[in-house]
Design a protein around this motif. Sequence first.
Motif, PDB file in Angstrom:
ATOM      1  N   CYS A 256      -2.995  29.371 114.770  1.00 20.09           N
ATOM      2  CA  CYS A 256      -3.663  28.927 113.531  1.00 20.09           C
ATOM      3  C   CYS A 256      -3.874  30.101 112.578  1.00 20.09           C
ATOM      4  CB  CYS A 256      -5.010  28.271 113.845  1.00 20.09           C
ATOM      5  SG  CYS A 256      -4.897  26.677 114.627  1.00 20.09           S
ATOM      6  N   PRO A 257      -2.795  30.759 112.155  1.00 19.79           N
ATOM      7  CA  PRO A 257      -2.975  31.921 111.269  1.00 19.79           C
ATOM      8  C   PRO A 257      -3.634  31.544 109.951  1.00 19.79           C
ATOM      9  CG  PRO A 257      -0.652  31.300 111.383  1.00 19.79           C
ATOM     10  CD  PRO A 257      -1.371  30.477 112.410  1.00 19.79           C
ATOM     11  N   GLU A 258      -3.485  30.278 109.557  1.00 19.30           N
ATOM     12  CA  GLU A 258      -4.092  29.840 108.291  1.00 19.30           C
ATOM     13  C   GLU A 258      -5.615  29.956 108.342  1.00 19.30           C
ATOM     14  OE1 GLU A 258      -2.525  27.912 110.422  1.00 19.30           O
ATOM     15  OE2 GLU A 258      -3.812  26.214 110.913  1.00 19.30           O
TER      16      GLU A 258
ATOM     17  N   LYS B 247      -5.379  34.293 115.297  1.00 18.19           N
ATOM     18  CA  LYS B 247      -4.334  35.318 115.198  1.00 18.19           C
ATOM     19  C   LYS B 247      -3.025  34.803 115.809  1.00 18.19           C
ATOM     20  CE  LYS B 247      -6.411  39.006 113.473  1.00 18.19           C
ATOM     21  NZ  LYS B 247      -6.332  40.296 114.117  1.00 18.19           N
TER      22      LYS B 247
END
Lengths: 344, 294
Positions: free
Chosen positions: B15-17, B12
Motif C-alpha cells: 500500500c505505497p499510496e 512501504k
Amino acid sequence: MEAGGSHVLMKFTIEVGRYNPEGTYADDAKQGAPYPAPWASSPPRRYQSYEVDLPEHAVVLDALIEIREYQDESVAVRCACRSAICGSCAMWVNGHAHLACKSKLQEFTKDGKTRVESPPSMPVIRDLVWDMKPFWDNHRRVTPWLENKPLPPPMQEYRVTNEAMEELIQEVTCISCGCCLMDCESFAVNKDFMGPHALAKAYRYAADPRDDETQKRLGEYSQQGGVWDCTHCFECVQQCPKGVEPLEQILKLRRMAVNAGYTHNAGTRHADAFAESVKHSGRLNELTLLPKSVGFFNVLGQLATLPSAFNMIRAGKLPPIIHKTIPGVKRIKAIFDRVGGRFK
Amino acid sequence: MKVAFHPGCVSKGACPELYVSATKIAGTLGLELQELTEAPCTGAGVLSEQNPDLGDSLNALTLAMAESMGGNLMTICSTCQGVLSSVNHTFEKKPERLEKANKTIADQGYTYKGTTKVKHLLWMLFEDIGVDKLKSVIKRKLTGLKIAPFYGCYILRPSDSLGLKERPERKTYLEQLIELLGAERVDYTGSGKCCGFPMLTFNRDKSLAMGGNHILEAKEKGADAMVTPCPLCHLNLDGQQPDAALAISRPLETPIFHLPQLLGLALGFSPEELRLNHHVVSTKRALEKVELKV
C-alpha cells in the motif's frame, strides 16, 4: 422520587427486537428490520418501543422484567440469577453481546434509547430467547472433560501443583453465557468454527496435568474449524463479562499445538514465514508471505490467489520485487537469537 | 510538531499510496515526521503469538527509539497501533515483562523507560492537531460524497489497552472526521468489525465473505466509498474486493480510501498526488461526486 425518597426514577426507552416463530408479525420484514447479513439465517423481526420508569442504577434486565410484568406479557426473555453468574440473560444490547443483568441502562442509553435483541448469528426461539444449540454442539466437540490417566493406587489421589492450576483459573471462571460466540466474527461466517467458548474450554483441559489425551486433543484442534480459524478480532476478549479472554486461551493452544508437532497447516506456515521475514530483513515480505502461507505444493490454493495478485499488479500495488532490509537489521537478528528464535 | 513516525511494513510494501498520502498531508497539518527507519515490524500479533518474549523485545526496541526522540510515536496503521498499545499496556501492568525485554535489547544500546505514547494519525487529528486547525486547512469540502467508516479491529479492541475507556470518543473519530470534511457519513453495523484479513491464508473463502459482507452493507446503505485507518483492512477490502464479490455472489465496486487520502482531498491535494489512481477498485465515480477526476 419513590415513596421513601431514596431513589431517583428516570424514564428509559427500550427497543425490543421481537420475533415470533408462529408468524404473528406478518409485517416484520417491512418494519425497520436490521440489515439481514447474507451469512445469517436471522429471521425478520420488528422493534417495539417501551418506556419504563426505573431508578438511575437500573440494569437492562430490570427494564425487561418491568416490561414483561406490567406492560406486555408477550415479551419473551430468559433470565435466572440476576447476578452475572448463570449467564442466561446474554443478548445483544446496542449491537453487542452483554449480560442484561450487568448492563446499566444509563451507560447503554444512546440517542435516548437502548436496543435489545437476540444475536443475529444465532437461531432465535422467540424475541430475546435464542437457541443455544450451536453453542453446546461446539462445546461438546472439544471433549469438555478430563480423560483420566490410570487410576492412582487406593487411598491416594492425583496431586497437581498450584502453579498448574493457576494457569487454568482464567478459563475456569467461564459461565457459558455465549457472549463470546454471539459476537465472534469468524463464527458469523463459518458455522464450522468451534468458537471462542469451546476453544477456551479446550485449553482448560488440554493444559490440565491430569488429562491424558493432550496430544490427541491438540491434533483435533489443529484441523479445519479449530484454532487457526480464529480471526484474531478481539471481540471475544471485549465482550466476555468474566474476563476469560478466550483469544488468549486460543493463542496458548496454538503454541501448544505447534510445540506438539502439528505444524502442517496454513497457520503455522504463516507464522513461520512471517517470523523468517522479520528476522532477515526487519520487515514483512508481503511478496513471499502469501505463497509460503498457502504452501508451495498447494496448487489449488496458489491458483486461487492469482486473480487478486493480477489485480494488485494492475493497480500498481505489487510489493517491491527486491525486498529491502531495514538499516541495522543485525540488531533484529540478535534479538531473535537472544529470545530463542521464532518459536519458543 | 515533531513526531516519531512508524509507517509500518504495509505502507512501504503493498500500500505505497498510504505512505505517499500520509507524508504529503503531514506538512499541511503541521507535523514534522521523524521516521523510525531502523524500527522493526510490530509483528501484527503473529510474532508474539508463538514467542511472547520476541514480540515484547522487538516492540520495546521501537518504543525506546521513539522515546529517545521525545514526543509521541505516530502510526498510520491500526494494526501497528493495536500491537504497540498492547505492548505498552502489558509493560505498564507487568513491569517484569518490561524488565525482561530491556535485558534483551540492552546489548543494542536501548532501554525503554515506558513513557512513549503511541497515537494513530486519526487520534492525533483530534487530540494533538485539533479541530480548529483542521478546519483552517480544509480547502475543498467533500460535499455530496457519502462515506462509510471502517475502523478495523486493532484500533478498537481490546479497549483497555487502547485507552478507549478513558477516551470513548476515539470510537467516533472517523465519523466526526467525515462530517468535518463536509462529506455525509453512512452508518452501518459493520464499521467496527473484522475485515477478514487475518484469516485470508487460513480460510480464504470465509475471509472474503467477512469483508464482502461489510462492503455490501455499506453500499446498500448508500456509501459511495469507505474510509479506513488500517492498510491491512485496505488490502482485504480493496485488493480482494473482486474475489469477495464472487464469494458472496453480489456486485460490490465500492472504493476504499485510506484515511490520509480522504483527508488529503479536503486539504486540496489532487487525486494523483494522493495516488488514488492506484486502487484495485476504481475511485473514479466517487471522485466525480466532488468534481474531481483521476
